[in-house]
Every structure is written in C-alpha cells, then in structure tokens.
Write an enzyme that holds these catalytic residues in place. Structure first.
Site, PDB file in Angstrom:
ATOM      1  N   HIS A 112      59.404 -19.537 -73.118  1.00  0.00           N
ATOM      2  CA  HIS A 112      58.987 -20.488 -74.140  1.00  0.00           C
ATOM      3  C   HIS A 112      59.053 -21.909 -73.579  1.00  0.00           C
ATOM      4  CE1 HIS A 112      60.079 -17.485 -77.424  1.00  0.00           C
ATOM      5  NE2 HIS A 112      60.877 -17.078 -76.436  1.00  0.00           N
ATOM      6  N   GLU A 198      64.017 -20.643 -72.925  1.00  0.00           N
ATOM      7  CA  GLU A 198      63.301 -21.872 -73.265  1.00  0.00           C
ATOM      8  C   GLU A 198      63.308 -22.822 -72.077  1.00  0.00           C
ATOM      9  OE1 GLU A 198      61.782 -22.654 -76.069  1.00  0.00           O
ATOM     10  OE2 GLU A 198      62.621 -21.352 -77.642  1.00  0.00           O
ATOM     11  N   HIS A 234      55.445 -16.658 -74.635  1.00  0.00           N
ATOM     12  CA  HIS A 234      55.464 -16.518 -76.094  1.00  0.00           C
ATOM     13  C   HIS A 234      54.044 -16.353 -76.632  1.00  0.00           C
ATOM     14  CE1 HIS A 234      57.546 -18.034 -80.046  1.00  0.00           C
ATOM     15  NE2 HIS A 234      57.238 -16.750 -80.083  1.00  0.00           N
TER      16      HIS A 234
END
Length: 272
Positions: A112, A198, A234
C-alpha cells in the site's frame, strides 16, 4: 641441658625479630599500593537480560539492545520471532487486529501507500500521524482531513517511512485491517491470509531508494517464515476502490532487489 634451652630460646627470639623486621620492610615498600580489605568496593554482579527471540539469558553487556528489547545475536535481531514480530523493527502495537481464521497462515503480501495528511509525507510529522492513526490516537484537530478519518479503525502489519524505518503494528500471526473488501485470484477477504505493508508516500511521487532497500530486507525476513508468499498491490486486490501503491511504485526494481521469482508476482511487473 640448661645451656641448650637458652640456645633454643635465643634462636626463637632471633627468628621472631627477623620476621618482624621483614614484615615492616614489606609494609613500608608497599604502602599506598593496596587498600585494606574493608575499604575495597565490592564488585556488583552484572545485570542479566533475556534474548527476545530465543529466551536465552546473557549478561547485558554481551547483548544487542534495540528499543527496550535485547537479543543474543544479529541473526535473532533480524528474524521474525515465534510470536510474529520482527526484532529490528520499531514496535508500535495497534489495537486494530483480530485472529486469523483457524489454520490460515499468510501467503500474500499486499503493498500500500499512505500519507497523512494526503500528499504531505515530506513533513517530518507525517509518519507520527500514521502511527497515531493506526493506534487510534490521531488528533482530529491537528488537520482538517483528520476529522474525516479519526474514527476509522484500520491498521497494517508494517509501515516503511520515507527515511527507510520499519515500524510494526500487528503480529504477522494476527489479522491486520488493511485490505478491506478485496479478492486475490478469486479468494475473498484478503485480510484473512495476507500481510499488509504501507509505504509512506502517495500516488504522484516516486518512492525513495531507502524504502525499496528496507522493503527488500523485510520481504527476505518474512519469506524465511512464509516461503509461499505471493505479492500484489492494493489496487490489484481492490481495483474498483484503490490505486495504491500507484504508478510510481517500480515493480521491476522491487523484483530485482528482492530476488523473488516472477511466478510470485501474478499481476506482473508493469507499474499500475
């Protein structure tokens, strides 16, 4: 007989005198070199610590310290432990997690991007805001955008900041709340079987080299425990909702630095 007794007594007195003289000379020569036993500072026993990874006890001076944890070797510091935590990551535990379905181990890694506030990741406070967000501590008054998201309960297993720091929020054995409604090659509910990472950034800016290096190191650490991992963005598992990690994430660079096979990248190497 009496003369012999006097002779022995005289010899004994002479011996005692000579011994006393030698002792006095020794004391004079060594004056100041030693302290009386009663004045010596007692040696304190060294503190013992426990390796976070293997639980062996060792002197603190021989241990490798990271944050408030100790490790007996670099190998253990850099590995995923039996509870699903990476030793050399910064641990910032998130309450936003739950148990994976019984018998399920992660076999997909989802990449992500995140920036708080959006597009302002160059602000040094950005990564702190992300940590606060994943720990449900985000101040809704700190930025107008935060009022929109402060009540959301989300998390990721890992965050890699712009400086290349790796932060872990959730054990890999638990389910982090990062993917939402999603599908990987026909399998629904990707949170059940995935690990979320992330990258601090947005969809309009290339990621930094140190982030790719940190990501590659993390992938190698995770692959040692989960050798069947496949990799996706994602946007691959939620294409109608998400665009991250975005067109500036270099999948070819990622594949080259990690050394993973193209078979483990089912959506290909084209940036998207």
């Amino acid at each position: 007989m009496f003369k012999w007794l006097l002779l022995f007594a005289g010899a004994g007195l002479f011996y005692l005198w000579l011994k006393k003289k030698k002792q006095a000379k020794f004391d004079q020569e060594n004056a100041g070199k030693t302290q009386p036993n009663k004045a010596r500072t007692p040696i304190e026993p060294e503190a013992m610590v426990q390796c976070q990874y293997c639980k062996v006890h060792l002197p603190q001076s021989a241990a490798i310290a990271h944050e408030h944890r100790f490790y007996c070797s670099n190998e253990h510091l850099n590995n995923l432990d039996q509870h699903g935590w990476i030793g050399n990551a910064a641990w910032r535990v998130s309450p936003n997690k739950d148990a994976r379905p019984e018998g399920i181990n992660p076999d997909v890694l989802v990449i992500h991007h995140i920036s708080l506030p959006p597009g302002e990741f160059k602000n040094q406070a950005s990564s702190r805001y992300i940590v606060d967000f994943f720990q449900n501590k985000l101040d809704p008054t700190a930025h107008s955008y935060f009022a929109e998201i402060a009540d959301q309960k989300v998390s990721s297993h890992f965050l890699i900041t712009r400086a290349g720091e790796c932060i872990q929020f959730v054990s890999t054995q638990d389910r982090a709340w990062h993917a939402g409604a999603s599908s990987f090659l026909g399998r629904e509910r990707c949170n059940d079987f995935s690990i979320g990472i992330e990258l601090e950034g947005d969809g309009d800016t290339p990621f930094d080299d140190v982030q790719y290096t940190a990501l590659a190191n993390l992938v190698q650490q995770l692959s040692a425990s989960y050798p069947n991992l496949q990799f996706a963005g994602h946007s691959d598992i939620a294409p109608e909702r998400k665009t991250d990690p975005g067109k500036y994430f270099d999948w070819i660079k990622f594949q080259k630095e990690t050394g993973i096979s193209t078979e483990k990248l089912p959506y290909g190497l084209v940036s998207r």
